[in-house]
Design an enzyme around this catalytic site. Structure first.
Site, mmCIF file in Angstrom:
data_model
loop_
_atom_site.group_PDB
_atom_site.id
_atom_site.type_symbol
_atom_site.label_atom_id
_atom_site.label_comp_id
_atom_site.label_asym_id
_atom_site.label_seq_id
_atom_site.Cartn_x
_atom_site.Cartn_y
_atom_site.Cartn_z
ATOM 1 N N GLY A 22 0.815 -1.219 0.000
ATOM 2 C CA GLY A 22 0.000 0.000 0.000
ATOM 3 C C GLY A 22 0.844 1.261 0.000
ATOM 4 O O GLY A 22 2.031 1.222 -0.321
ATOM 5 N N LEU A 73 0.469 3.657 -2.129
ATOM 6 C CA LEU A 73 0.855 3.478 -3.536
ATOM 7 C C LEU A 73 1.373 4.763 -4.173
ATOM 8 O O LEU A 73 0.926 5.865 -3.855
ATOM 9 C CB LEU A 73 -0.347 2.954 -4.335
ATOM 10 N N HIS A 74 2.343 4.581 -5.082
ATOM 11 C CA HIS A 74 2.921 5.703 -5.841
ATOM 12 C C HIS A 74 3.097 5.241 -7.292
ATOM 13 O O HIS A 74 2.695 4.112 -7.644
ATOM 14 C CB HIS A 74 4.259 6.137 -5.218
ATOM 15 N N GLY A 85 5.517 4.153 -8.881
ATOM 16 C CA GLY A 85 6.264 2.890 -9.032
ATOM 17 C C GLY A 85 5.311 1.709 -9.029
ATOM 18 O O GLY A 85 5.344 0.851 -9.931
ATOM 19 N N HIS A 86 4.438 1.666 -8.013
ATOM 20 C CA HIS A 86 3.445 0.591 -7.963
ATOM 21 C C HIS A 86 2.563 0.620 -9.217
ATOM 22 O O HIS A 86 2.237 -0.415 -9.791
ATOM 23 C CB HIS A 86 2.532 0.763 -6.746
ATOM 24 N N GLY A 112 9.174 -4.879 -8.645
ATOM 25 C CA GLY A 112 10.019 -3.772 -9.072
ATOM 26 C C GLY A 112 11.505 -4.049 -8.920
ATOM 27 O O GLY A 112 11.941 -4.625 -7.914
ATOM 28 N N GLN A 148 15.149 -8.636 -3.565
ATOM 29 C CA GLN A 148 13.837 -9.263 -3.342
ATOM 30 C C GLN A 148 13.387 -10.007 -4.605
ATOM 31 O O GLN A 148 12.836 -11.107 -4.521
ATOM 32 C CB GLN A 148 12.812 -8.202 -2.954
ATOM 33 N N SER A 178 9.371 5.583 -3.353
ATOM 34 C CA SER A 178 9.225 4.616 -2.272
ATOM 35 C C SER A 178 8.135 5.111 -1.328
ATOM 36 O O SER A 178 8.016 6.329 -1.107
ATOM 37 C CB SER A 178 10.546 4.484 -1.504
ATOM 38 N N SER A 179 7.376 4.170 -0.778
ATOM 39 C CA SER A 179 6.344 4.552 0.192
ATOM 40 C C SER A 179 6.968 5.263 1.382
ATOM 41 O O SER A 179 6.330 6.086 2.037
ATOM 42 C CB SER A 179 5.594 3.308 0.680
#
Ligand code: AMP
Length: 282
Positions: free
Chosen positions: A31, A33-34, A36-37, A149, A155, A187-188
């Site tokens: 969540g 969200l920006h 990138g997401h 991403g 990751q 980034s969040s």
């Protein structure tokens, strides 16, 4: 767009609508969200009949309880953005649904060296947590295509390993890092930076750009030292700057032509830990 909060409801919905695994794209998120997401979602929506986005702040991947507590939550605006992007299903499960037997005796995954370097050194248990939540989400959503991403490069490698272990035929698509105009990777956690910290934070991408541009002009040691100095000059506390083989994450002694190579950095701006990475032009 439909919002589903229970894994059983999601499974039932996918089954009753005969949504085949191979045509389902999945974008797991925490969540806040920006863009990138949203770029992951665009890839999923353009290439699948149905796109599922999950929002779940996974407690088992936070090694720092304070980071977990302060993780930004913007569910209302997230839903608006997801709907506007054309997402079909948003899945927002609770902790008990994801971990019905609790979080204390979850399975361990054999990640080999991948969890012993870089983020693995500084965030013990983090990648086990990532695999615990991803294995559960993948079993519930059963996608054909998974979108993640490059921002979280290690990751992606860990999840690729998990996909090999699970062997369900899911394909991982790694999407390029989306950046702010000054280069800072979206980034969040960026919303936790105050205006002065936010300006200084762009030095993380400057330092990686410096490594990219000077890859063949300096030794690895000098590249790292210079990048660390650039970050410290902007008050970053550096966890690491490393230049490694992009397929194994093994440290390199030399940058060689034709060898896939990535530079990665993790550093704290005050209490906010940021990570970023860039491939070197080899
Ligand atoms: P998170 O919500 O931070 O767990 O991120 C969810 C997904 O979005 C992960 O696959 C991230 O790698 C990806 N992501 C986060 N930031 C970016 C970015 N700036 N550009 C592209 N993808 C990103």
């Amino acid at each position: 767009m439909i919002l589903i909060k229970q894994s059983a409801d999601l499974s039932r919905y996918l089954l009753s609508h005969k949504i085949a695994q191979k045509n389902t794209g999945f974008v797991p998120t925490m969540g806040a969200l920006h863009e990138g997401h949203l770029s992951l979602l665009k890839h999923a929506i353009n290439n699948n009949e149905v796109t599922v986005c999950s929002i779940f702040v996974n407690p088992t991947q936070f090694n720092d309880p304070d980071d977990f507590k302060k993780y930004p939550k913007t569910i209302e605006s997230d839903l608006v953005a997801l709907e506007a992007a054309g997402t079909n299903i948003v899945f927002i499960p609770g902790v008990r649904d994801i971990y019905p037997a609790g979080i204390n005796s979850l399975p361990e995954f054999d990640l080999g060296n991948l969890e012993r370097v870089l983020e693995g050194t500084f965030r013990p248990g983090h990648f086990q947590g990532v695999c615990q939540v991803m294995s559960r989400l993948l079993k519930i959503v059963r996608p054909g295509n998974l979108y993640m991403g490059q921002k979280d490069y290690q990751q992606c490698m860990v999840v690729n390993r998990l996909l090999q272990i699970m062997n369900d035929g899911v394909i991982l698509h790694t999407v390029a890092t989306q950046r702010e105009p000054d280069g800072l990777a979206m980034s969040s956690r960026n919303v936790r930076l105050n205006p002065a910290e936010r300006i200084k934070a762009a030095s993380i991408s400057d330092a990686l750009h410096f490594i990219q541009e000077n890859a063949f002009a300096m030794t690895i040691e000098d590249l790292r030292d210079k990048a660390i100095a650039m970050l410290e000059a902007q008050t970053f506390r550096v966890d690491y700057v490393e230049i490694v083989h992009a397929l194994t994450l093994e440290a390199l002694t030399e940058i060689e032509v034709g060898q896939p190579t990535v530079a990665l950095a993790a550093a704290y701006m005050h209490e906010v830990r940021l990570i970023d990475n860039m491939f070197l032009p080899t």
